[in-house]
Design a protein around this motif. Sequence first.
Motif, PDB file in Angstrom:
ATOM      1  N   PHE A   1       0.829  -1.210   0.000  1.00 36.44           N
ATOM      2  CA  PHE A   1       0.000   0.000   0.000  1.00 36.44           C
ATOM      3  C   PHE A   1       0.862   1.258   0.000  1.00 36.44           C
ATOM      4  O   PHE A   1       0.611   2.209   0.719  1.00 36.44           O
ATOM      5  N   GLY A   2       1.931   1.221  -0.786  1.00 33.15           N
ATOM      6  CA  GLY A   2       2.789   2.375  -0.967  1.00 33.15           C
ATOM      7  C   GLY A   2       3.933   2.484   0.020  1.00 33.15           C
ATOM      8  O   GLY A   2       4.828   3.294  -0.161  1.00 33.15           O
ATOM      9  N   GLY A   3       3.941   1.692   1.079  1.00 34.04           N
ATOM     10  CA  GLY A   3       4.970   1.823   2.113  1.00 34.04           C
ATOM     11  C   GLY A   3       5.580   0.497   2.504  1.00 34.04           C
ATOM     12  O   GLY A   3       5.414  -0.521   1.826  1.00 34.04           O
ATOM     13  N   PHE A   4       6.291   0.539   3.619  1.00 30.51           N
ATOM     14  CA  PHE A   4       6.925  -0.665   4.157  1.00 30.51           C
ATOM     15  C   PHE A   4       5.902  -1.566   4.831  1.00 30.51           C
ATOM     16  O   PHE A   4       4.941  -1.079   5.426  1.00 30.51           O
ATOM     17  N   PRO A   5       6.124  -2.870   4.823  1.00 31.44           N
ATOM     18  CA  PRO A   5       5.330  -3.757   5.663  1.00 31.44           C
ATOM     19  C   PRO A   5       5.556  -3.406   7.138  1.00 31.44           C
ATOM     20  O   PRO A   5       6.602  -2.860   7.511  1.00 31.44           O
ATOM     21  N   SER A   6       4.592  -3.720   7.961  1.00 33.57           N
ATOM     22  CA  SER A   6       4.626  -3.280   9.359  1.00 33.57           C
ATOM     23  C   SER A   6       5.872  -3.708  10.142  1.00 33.57           C
ATOM     24  O   SER A   6       6.340  -2.925  10.977  1.00 33.57           O
TER      25      SER A   6
ATOM     26  N   ILE B   1      20.650   2.017   1.223  1.00 40.49           N
ATOM     27  CA  ILE B   1      20.271   1.552  -0.106  1.00 40.49           C
ATOM     28  C   ILE B   1      18.898   0.910   0.029  1.00 40.49           C
ATOM     29  O   ILE B   1      18.676   0.074   0.901  1.00 40.49           O
ATOM     30  N   LEU B   2      17.990   1.322  -0.822  1.00 37.63           N
ATOM     31  CA  LEU B   2      16.631   0.792  -0.800  1.00 37.63           C
ATOM     32  C   LEU B   2      16.396  -0.055  -2.039  1.00 37.63           C
ATOM     33  O   LEU B   2      16.582   0.408  -3.161  1.00 37.63           O
ATOM     34  N   LEU B   3      16.001  -1.293  -1.810  1.00 41.77           N
ATOM     35  CA  LEU B   3      15.609  -2.199  -2.880  1.00 41.77           C
ATOM     36  C   LEU B   3      14.137  -2.507  -2.674  1.00 41.77           C
ATOM     37  O   LEU B   3      13.743  -3.009  -1.622  1.00 41.77           O
ATOM     38  N   ALA B   4      13.312  -2.194  -3.648  1.00 37.77           N
ATOM     39  CA  ALA B   4      11.874  -2.386  -3.497  1.00 37.77           C
ATOM     40  C   ALA B   4      11.326  -3.204  -4.651  1.00 37.77           C
ATOM     41  O   ALA B   4      11.798  -3.106  -5.788  1.00 37.77           O
ATOM     42  N   THR B   5      10.339  -4.016  -4.332  1.00 32.60           N
ATOM     43  CA  THR B   5       9.595  -4.725  -5.364  1.00 32.60           C
ATOM     44  C   THR B   5       8.133  -4.326  -5.243  1.00 32.60           C
ATOM     45  O   THR B   5       7.613  -4.158  -4.145  1.00 32.60           O
TER      46      THR B   5
ATOM     47  N   MET C   1       6.881   4.825   0.828  1.00 35.83           N
ATOM     48  CA  MET C   1       8.081   4.119   1.271  1.00 35.83           C
ATOM     49  C   MET C   1       9.301   5.042   1.212  1.00 35.83           C
ATOM     50  O   MET C   1      10.140   5.036   2.107  1.00 35.83           O
ATOM     51  N   MET C   2       9.394   5.837   0.181  1.00 39.40           N
ATOM     52  CA  MET C   2      10.510   6.776   0.057  1.00 39.40           C
ATOM     53  C   MET C   2      10.459   7.807   1.180  1.00 39.40           C
ATOM     54  O   MET C   2      11.494   8.182   1.742  1.00 39.40           O
ATOM     55  N   LEU C   3       9.262   8.270   1.523  1.00 37.16           N
ATOM     56  CA  LEU C   3       9.113   9.220   2.621  1.00 37.16           C
ATOM     57  C   LEU C   3       9.496   8.568   3.959  1.00 37.16           C
ATOM     58  O   LEU C   3      10.200   9.179   4.767  1.00 37.16           O
ATOM     59  N   GLU C   4       9.057   7.330   4.171  1.00 40.14           N
ATOM     60  CA  GLU C   4       9.442   6.610   5.390  1.00 40.14           C
ATOM     61  C   GLU C   4      10.960   6.420   5.444  1.00 40.14           C
ATOM     62  O   GLU C   4      11.576   6.548   6.503  1.00 40.14           O
ATOM     63  N   THR C   5      11.570   6.135   4.301  1.00 34.26           N
ATOM     64  CA  THR C   5      13.024   5.983   4.234  1.00 34.26           C
ATOM     65  C   THR C   5      13.707   7.305   4.587  1.00 34.26           C
ATOM     66  O   THR C   5      14.714   7.327   5.304  1.00 34.26           O
ATOM     67  N   GLU C   6      13.147   8.405   4.111  1.00 29.59           N
ATOM     68  CA  GLU C   6      13.693   9.729   4.427  1.00 29.59           C
ATOM     69  C   GLU C   6      13.682   9.978   5.940  1.00 29.59           C
ATOM     70  O   GLU C   6      14.653  10.460   6.512  1.00 29.59           O
TER      71      GLU C   6
ATOM     72  N   PHE D   1      13.596   7.669   8.297  1.00 33.24           N
ATOM     73  CA  PHE D   1      14.565   6.732   8.880  1.00 33.24           C
ATOM     74  C   PHE D   1      15.979   7.305   8.768  1.00 33.24           C
ATOM     75  O   PHE D   1      16.757   7.271   9.713  1.00 33.24           O
ATOM     76  N   MET D   2      16.290   7.868   7.595  1.00 30.27           N
ATOM     77  CA  MET D   2      17.623   8.437   7.391  1.00 30.27           C
ATOM     78  C   MET D   2      17.865   9.614   8.329  1.00 30.27           C
ATOM     79  O   MET D   2      18.982   9.810   8.801  1.00 30.27           O
ATOM     80  N   LYS D   3      16.826  10.395   8.621  1.00 27.90           N
ATOM     81  CA  LYS D   3      16.987  11.484   9.584  1.00 27.90           C
ATOM     82  C   LYS D   3      17.314  10.941  10.966  1.00 27.90           C
ATOM     83  O   LYS D   3      18.145  11.505  11.683  1.00 27.90           O
ATOM     84  N   ALA D   4      16.673   9.849  11.341  1.00 31.13           N
ATOM     85  CA  ALA D   4      16.914   9.257  12.659  1.00 31.13           C
ATOM     86  C   ALA D   4      18.342   8.730  12.795  1.00 31.13           C
ATOM     87  O   ALA D   4      18.956   8.857  13.853  1.00 31.13           O
ATOM     88  N   VAL D   5      18.889   8.141  11.737  1.00 30.29           N
ATOM     89  CA  VAL D   5      20.231   7.560  11.794  1.00 30.29           C
ATOM     90  C   VAL D   5      21.270   8.445  11.107  1.00 30.29           C
ATOM     91  O   VAL D   5      22.384   8.009  10.845  1.00 30.29           O
ATOM     92  N   ASN D   6      20.887   9.684  10.828  1.00 30.85           N
ATOM     93  CA  ASN D   6      21.768  10.624  10.137  1.00 30.85           C
ATOM     94  C   ASN D   6      22.329   9.983   8.867  1.00 30.85           C
ATOM     95  O   ASN D   6      23.524   9.967   8.639  1.00 30.85           O
ATOM     96  N   GLY D   7      21.432   9.454   8.068  1.00 30.85           N
ATOM     97  CA  GLY D   7      21.842   8.731   6.874  1.00 30.85           C
ATOM     98  C   GLY D   7      21.602   9.497   5.594  1.00 30.85           C
ATOM     99  O   GLY D   7      20.962  10.542   5.570  1.00 30.85           O
ATOM    100  N   SER D   8      22.140   8.925   4.536  1.00 33.17           N
ATOM    101  CA  SER D   8      21.914   9.480   3.206  1.00 33.17           C
ATOM    102  C   SER D   8      21.591   8.322   2.268  1.00 33.17           C
ATOM    103  O   SER D   8      22.135   7.225   2.405  1.00 33.17           O
ATOM    104  N   LEU D   9      20.687   8.581   1.341  1.00 30.84           N
ATOM    105  CA  LEU D   9      20.312   7.562   0.377  1.00 30.84           C
ATOM    106  C   LEU D   9      21.370   7.510  -0.718  1.00 30.84           C
ATOM    107  O   LEU D   9      21.555   8.467  -1.458  1.00 30.84           O
TER     108      LEU D   9
END
Length: 175
Positions: free
Chosen positions: A82-87, A111-115, A127-132, A134-142
Amino acid sequence: MKTLVFSVSPKSDGWTNKLLRLVLKDIDDYKIYYPYKMNIKPCIDCGYCRKNPCCFINDDFKCLYEDIKAAKYIIIASPVYFGGFPSPMKMIIDRCQNFYFNSITLEKKVILLATCGRKRKDMEKAMMLETEFFMKAVNGSLKSALTVRNTDSGKFNVDYDKIQEITDIINRETA
């Protein structure tokens, strides 16, 4: 362990894990977690992690905590639901708030791998927004993202050049 991997699909022989195996075949130093097989409780926004360096909930997230801190790369391989990550993955992301609240500077490369079962080009927007976040929480970059679409058709149309690019990025930067 330089690369932490989340294999988020409940199907070990599904499209997501097929894609993940293609990426991992030329990567040596990784540790893989299967969120569907883990006992991870959802964040309850109790505020404990705002004042303490960890979460008070006693579950499998405790084993992830140090591995998330230690990894240079984090690969998330996930189907789009439904557009995002599984729970199970969403619960992991939510529980990473303690890194954010405690100003733990991790500087992760993600790195995000999605099907995706459908062809639509915007199916993974959430999912991309959720990844964003997540990256803020871990000070990450895609560093890279790859989506394989239309898997409900039974076809697996993958960009093998992109797979090689992802593998090269990780091997070059973790050597």
